[in-house]
Design an enzyme around this catalytic site. Structure first.
Site, PDB file in Angstrom:
ATOM      1  N   ARG A  36       0.826  -1.223   0.000  1.00 34.45           N
ATOM      2  CA  ARG A  36       0.000   0.000   0.000  1.00 34.45           C
ATOM      3  C   ARG A  36       0.856   1.268   0.000  1.00 34.45           C
ATOM      4  O   ARG A  36       0.507   2.260   0.629  1.00 34.45           O
ATOM      5  CB  ARG A  36      -0.966   0.021   1.198  1.00 34.45           C
TER       6      ARG A  36
ATOM      7  N   SER B   3     -11.268   0.820   3.136  1.00 32.62           N
ATOM      8  CA  SER B   3     -10.486   0.322   4.264  1.00 32.62           C
ATOM      9  C   SER B   3      -9.853   1.495   5.006  1.00 32.62           C
ATOM     10  O   SER B   3      -9.141   2.300   4.412  1.00 32.62           O
ATOM     11  CB  SER B   3      -9.392  -0.630   3.779  1.00 32.62           C
TER      12      SER B   3
ATOM     13  N   GLU C   9      -5.012   4.151   6.404  1.00 33.46           N
ATOM     14  CA  GLU C   9      -4.978   3.991   4.945  1.00 33.46           C
ATOM     15  C   GLU C   9      -5.780   5.110   4.291  1.00 33.46           C
ATOM     16  O   GLU C   9      -5.422   5.617   3.233  1.00 33.46           O
ATOM     17  CB  GLU C   9      -5.526   2.636   4.522  1.00 33.46           C
TER      18      GLU C   9
END
Length: 297
Positions: free
Chosen positions: A172, A221, A291
């Site tokens: 990520r 998320s 995130e």
């Protein structure tokens, strides 16, 4: 003191003062952009970045799916890429995709063309540029697995083509700076039967709908998985499923999602997220990392 907005370069795109960003993000919260700029083409964006007043901050906004804009809005210029950056060009088993192309549109278009490798994008509610910048992924696949290069524009309008290695992908994350803008990216994919690829897309969408609050006002998320652990399991262990501050709630369906139940403010959602982080740290001994990208004042 001269207002910097009187010294902006003439562009083909559109400037909009005090634009409501709550209308541009999936959470449906947040204050205005001091100025919103929608460039028509890459050349238009180059002109703007090159000739704008040098001290004006610039923030890029994609589909607004994993963004939490704070209640006092964003200073300076918010750039939102539009149709001129959403092209999908197929050359054999390689495809060049504009940064503003919606992830789901990319997945469906490539399925029609019999190209496989980016099916996972069908379940990611964002744009291709954002997916590249954060090395988006799910169901065991990531952008880095099939990316060949990305064209990136810096804060002065200079464009550089960076390879997969240059981008320094990890989970990520890429090494791109906050002020670097992905313009387009090239991917090398596998060939397959369109019907079989579409069947996989259908299965992925069904799995997502069963497990995630896809119809709610959410930002996707909320926290990165602290590998090898999963964020949602830690949040559940810490007793945060259903936790609520005002109209901000930890989803009952998937507790790594925050929801705006209707009248939440950005501060409610951010404080709820921080409360979750504190509980997980206290009970599980793990520090969760956001995130969702938080922007503004």
């Amino acid at each position: 003191m001269t207002d910097w907005r009187t010294n902006l370069p003439a562009v083909k795109g559109r400037y909009q003062e005090n634009a409501l960003l709550s209308e541009q993000t999936w959470f449906r919260v947040g204050g205005p952009a001091e100025l919103l700029f929608r460039p028509q083409t890459a050349e238009d964006l180059v002109l703007f970045l090159r000739d704008k007043p040098g001290n004006v901050p610039v923030t890029l906004l994609g589909a607004g799916s994993n963004i939490l804009v704070r209640d006092n809005g964003i200073s300076g210029v918010v750039v939102r890429l539009g149709r001129g950056f959403a092209g999908i060009k197929i050359e054999g088993n390689k495809v060049i995709i504009g940064a503003a192309a919606l992830d789901r549109t990319v997945a469906l278009t490539l399925a029609d063309a019999g190209l496989s490798g980016l099916e996972f994008l069908v379940g990611i509610p964002g744009t291709l540029g954002g997916a590249v910048k954060m090395n988006a992924g799910c169901y065991g696949q990531e952008i880095k697995d099939v990316l060949v290069w990305a064209e990136v524009m810096d804060h002065q309008g200079r464009v550089t083509r960076l390879s997969q290695t240059d981008l320094g992908f990890t989970y990520r994350h890429s090494t791109l700076e906050a002020d670097q803008i992905v313009i387009a990216a090239c991917f090398e994919l596998d060939c397959g039967a369109p019907a079989e690829i579409h069947q996989r897309l259908t299965q992925l969408l069904a799995t997502r709908e069963q497990s995630q609050p896809v119809k709610g006002r959410t930002g996707g998320s909320t926290f990165k998985n602290p590998l090898p652990q999963k964020a949602w399991e830690l949040i559940d262990q810490a007793g945060c499923r259903g936790l609520q501050i005002g109209d901000a709630q930890v989803s009952e369906k998937h507790c790594n999602f925050l929801l705006n139940l209707g009248n939440a403010m950005a501060k409610d959602l951010e404080e709820l997220g921080e409360q979750v982080r504190r509980r997980v740290q206290a009970i599980c001994g793990v520090e969760l990392e956001w995130e969702v990208i938080r922007l503004g004042r």
